[in-house]
Motif scaffolding. Structure first.
Motif, PDB file in Angstrom:
ATOM      1  N   UNK A   1       5.942   3.344 -30.447  1.00 13.21           N
ATOM      2  CA  UNK A   1       5.088   3.584 -29.292  1.00 13.21           C
ATOM      3  C   UNK A   1       3.688   3.058 -29.584  1.00 13.21           C
ATOM      4  N   UNK A   2       3.176   2.251 -28.698  1.00 14.85           N
ATOM      5  CA  UNK A   2       1.830   1.729 -28.861  1.00 14.85           C
ATOM      6  C   UNK A   2       0.827   2.754 -28.331  1.00 14.85           C
ATOM      7  N   UNK A   3       0.065   3.336 -29.217  1.00 16.51           N
ATOM      8  CA  UNK A   3      -0.923   4.341 -28.828  1.00 16.51           C
ATOM      9  C   UNK A   3      -2.144   3.646 -28.227  1.00 16.51           C
TER      10      UNK A   3
ATOM     11  N   UNK B   1      -3.521  20.337 -26.118  1.00 19.25           N
ATOM     12  CA  UNK B   1      -2.329  19.978 -26.882  1.00 19.25           C
ATOM     13  C   UNK B   1      -2.279  18.532 -27.323  1.00 19.25           C
ATOM     14  N   UNK B   2      -3.124  17.677 -26.750  1.00 21.47           N
ATOM     15  CA  UNK B   2      -3.124  16.270 -27.148  1.00 21.47           C
ATOM     16  C   UNK B   2      -3.831  16.090 -28.484  1.00 21.47           C
ATOM     17  N   UNK B   3      -3.315  15.168 -29.287  1.00 26.29           N
ATOM     18  CA  UNK B   3      -3.831  14.946 -30.642  1.00 26.29           C
ATOM     19  C   UNK B   3      -4.325  13.518 -30.778  1.00 26.29           C
ATOM     20  N   UNK B   4      -5.535  13.373 -31.291  1.00 23.66           N
ATOM     21  CA  UNK B   4      -6.110  12.049 -31.522  1.00 23.66           C
ATOM     22  C   UNK B   4      -5.275  11.303 -32.550  1.00 23.66           C
ATOM     23  N   UNK B   5      -4.924  10.039 -32.221  1.00 23.79           N
ATOM     24  CA  UNK B   5      -4.112   9.247 -33.133  1.00 23.79           C
ATOM     25  C   UNK B   5      -2.622   9.443 -32.946  1.00 23.79           C
ATOM     26  N   UNK B   6      -2.259  10.393 -32.083  1.00 26.56           N
ATOM     27  CA  UNK B   6      -0.839  10.625 -31.811  1.00 26.56           C
ATOM     28  C   UNK B   6      -0.538  10.393 -30.326  1.00 26.56           C
TER      29      UNK B   6
ATOM     30  N   UNK C   1       7.048   0.110 -27.128  1.00 29.80           N
ATOM     31  CA  UNK C   1       6.908   0.671 -25.786  1.00 29.80           C
ATOM     32  C   UNK C   1       5.421   0.783 -25.456  1.00 29.80           C
ATOM     33  N   UNK C   2       5.041   0.206 -24.327  1.00 32.91           N
ATOM     34  CA  UNK C   2       3.668   0.315 -23.837  1.00 32.91           C
ATOM     35  C   UNK C   2       3.668   1.191 -22.595  1.00 32.91           C
TER      36      UNK C   2
END
Length: 203
Positions: A34-36, A46-51, A99-100
């Motif tokens: 997955x392309x972050x 709940x969102x995580x930086x880098x994830x 995946x983008x």
């Protein structure tokens, strides 16, 4: 044994593309990445930086634009979003599919640079259902929800730019369709240069 590919997935907010993409990536961890994206918006609960995203400020984002570090970038709902060239090139060079998860603005830019990429558009079964999903997320004000609904009507107009359309009424059914697209894209004879790499031709 197969040609690595970019899978570009777009959808109006609330249509379920993140859940579907995560399920696909978890199923094919050994060959799909997955392309972050980078974004200037604030993280949701709940969102995580880098994830989930790389969360950066607008000044840093604009510096990256000036340094030509993005494969694509766009302003969506008042925030900047962008895809790193470096990350995409790294994954493809290592033999992974990518995946983008991007909006139609970004997808259009990708289509110009990667016409062989696979473009998938996901929608909710109705606009009423989409609004209900956005409300039930309880992450945004009604003002922002109304903005997302307005943008959704504009984004849906571009569905013909994509190769596939998935109506996400039931998550498990929509995932089966996404999975079928992913598998079928790797069964194309046009992507096979040498049949000897696929089967043993010795009698």
């Amino acid at each position: 044994m197969y040609k690595t590919k970019l899978f570009v997935v777009s959808a109006p907010s609330g249509a379920g593309k993140t859940s579907l993409c995560n399920k696909l990536i978890n199923k094919y961890k050994d060959r799909l990445k997955y392309s972050i994206s980078y974004t200037t918006r604030e993280p949701r609960i709940g969102e995580i930086d880098g994830q989930d995203y790389f969360f950066i400020d607008e000044k840093k984002f604009k510096e990256m634009i000036e340094n030509n570090e993005f494969l694509e970038w766009a302003v969506v709902h008042g925030n900047y979003y962008g895809t790193s060239k470096k990350i995409i090139d790294k994954y493809l060079a290592e033999g992974y599919d990518v995946v983008l998860d991007i909006d139609p603005q970004g997808a259009r830019q990708i289509k110009e640079k990667y016409p062989d990429a696979v473009f998938i558009f996901i929608v909710a079964p109705s606009m009423k259902e989409l609004r209900t999903r956005l409300i039930n997320r309880r992450t945004e004000s009604m003002e922002k929800i109304n903005l997302r609904m307005k943008n959704a009507l504009e984004e849906i107009k571009y569905f013909k730019m994509y190769d596939y359309l998935i109506v996400n009424k039931y998550l498990n059914v929509a995932f089966e369709e996404l999975n079928a697209i992913y598998l079928s894209e790797h069964l194309k004879t046009s992507d096979i240069d040498d049949i000897n790499k696929i089967i043993d031709l010795e009698v």
